[in-house]
Design a protein around this motif. Structure first.
Motif: not given
Length: 342
Positions: A1-13, A22-30
């Motif tokens: 399984m690949r790790g989380v990338t900056i692109d994944d974070i950008t898309r979710a935020a 508001r972009p939060t750690i829990d919101g993005i992980r959800r």
């Protein structure tokens, strides 16, 4: 399984901002369904740092946004420190209250043991009095036997002297009457002494019952104190749980905190472990108080058993008294049935 990338974070935020959240750690992980909190936090920091270039914001606006971001972080840190200090203060107050209750309990337990020792001393003195009464009863019975022997001797002498039969008979009747009066007087005296001892024993039993009732009431008070201590412990645990929930909420507010804030959170976790350890020690102290209370109950039961033994001795003494009365009646009946006793 690949790790989380900056692109994944950008898309979710960006998705959260588009939804008005508001972009939060829990919101993005959800949204992503994966990613550790530490990894998401580091990438989310990069997201905010690149947000100016992506949005092509003017430098003053970007600077103001960065300053506002720092102010939010500082405010969150201050609130977190205040809440942690308040929680530690409440925990310290709870520990001091438990320590004070323990000291009060030790004082009351010492006084209770002293009272039990005094009651045992009183019981021992009463036992000595019962022994003395039994000795006096045996002496009285011996004297009664001696008097009976003298009466028999006097009666034999009256029969041996045929010439002085009438005078001897009268003398014998008078002596017999005197012996009867003396025996009745001894019996009344003995009954009076026994009644006094019985009354004294009854008063002692009543005092012991009152002391036992007082000890039971004191034990109930101690049980209430232990119950209140348990309630206080539960209240502290509830407050600790509330504090933990508040800390979790504050962590959502400081999702972009720097490494220094992360270290502060780790320190808060250590403090929380210390508070759990303090609560465990408090529970251990409550268990010790409960064990002491059980010992008090056993002492009270022992006192009740001693009182029951004392009642048994009283019953035995009453039986001896009835036997003495029956012996006196038998002697009187025997004297009245002998020739020349009329």
């Amino acid at each position: 399984m690949r790790g989380v990338t900056i692109d994944d974070i950008t898309r979710a935020a960006d998705q959260l901002l588009a939804d008005g959240e508001r972009p939060t750690i829990d919101g993005i992980r959800r949204l992503l369904g994966t990613g550790s909190p530490a990894t998401v936090n580091a990438l989310l920091k990069q997201y905010f740092q690149s947000l100016q270039a992506r949005l092509n914001l003017p430098a003053p606006i970007a600077t103001a946004a960065a300053e506002l971001y720092e102010q939010v972080q500082a405010t969150a840190r201050e609130e977190l420190e205040k809440e942690r200090a308040a929680a530690e203060g409440e925990l310290a107050a709870g520990r001091e209250a438990l320590a004070q209750e323990r000291r009060d309990f030790e004082v009351e337990r010492t006084a209770f043991h002293q009272r039990v020792a005094d009651l045992n001393a009183d019981l021992e003195r009463h036992r000595e009095q019962l022994k003395a009464t039994s000795a006096k009863l045996a002496s009285t019975e011996k004297e009664l036997g001696s008097q009976t022997t003298r009466a028999t001797t006097a009666e034999a002498q009256a029969r041996a002297s045929e010439a002085e039969r009438e005078r001897a008979a009268q003398k014998h009747a008078g002596e017999l009457q005197r012996l009867r009066d003396q025996a009745e007087g001894n019996e009344r005296h003995l009954l009076g002494r026994i009644d006094e001892q019985k009354a004294q024993l009854q008063r002692l039993v009543q005092d012991r019952e009152r002391e036992t009732a007082a000890a039971a009431k004191h034990a109930a008070t101690l049980e209430t104190s232990v119950s209140e201590a348990a309630k206080l412990n539960a209240s502290l645990r509830a407050e600790l749980t509330t504090t933990q929930r508040d800390l979790a909420k504050r962590q959502d507010a400081v999702v972009a905190a720097e490494n220094a804030l992360q270290r502060a959170q780790e320190q808060a976790t250590k403090d929380q472990a210390l508070r759990h350890a303090e609560l465990d020690r408090a529970r251990a102290e409550i268990e010790q108080l409960t064990a002491a209370l059980e010992q008090h109950k056993r002492d009270r039961d022992e006192a009740l058993r001693e009182a029951a033994k004392l009642d048994g001795k009283l019953s035995a003494l009453q039986g001896q008294l009835e036997e003495a009365r029956a012996e006196i009646r038998r002697l009187q009946k025997a004297k009245s049935s002998e020739p020349g006793s009329a």
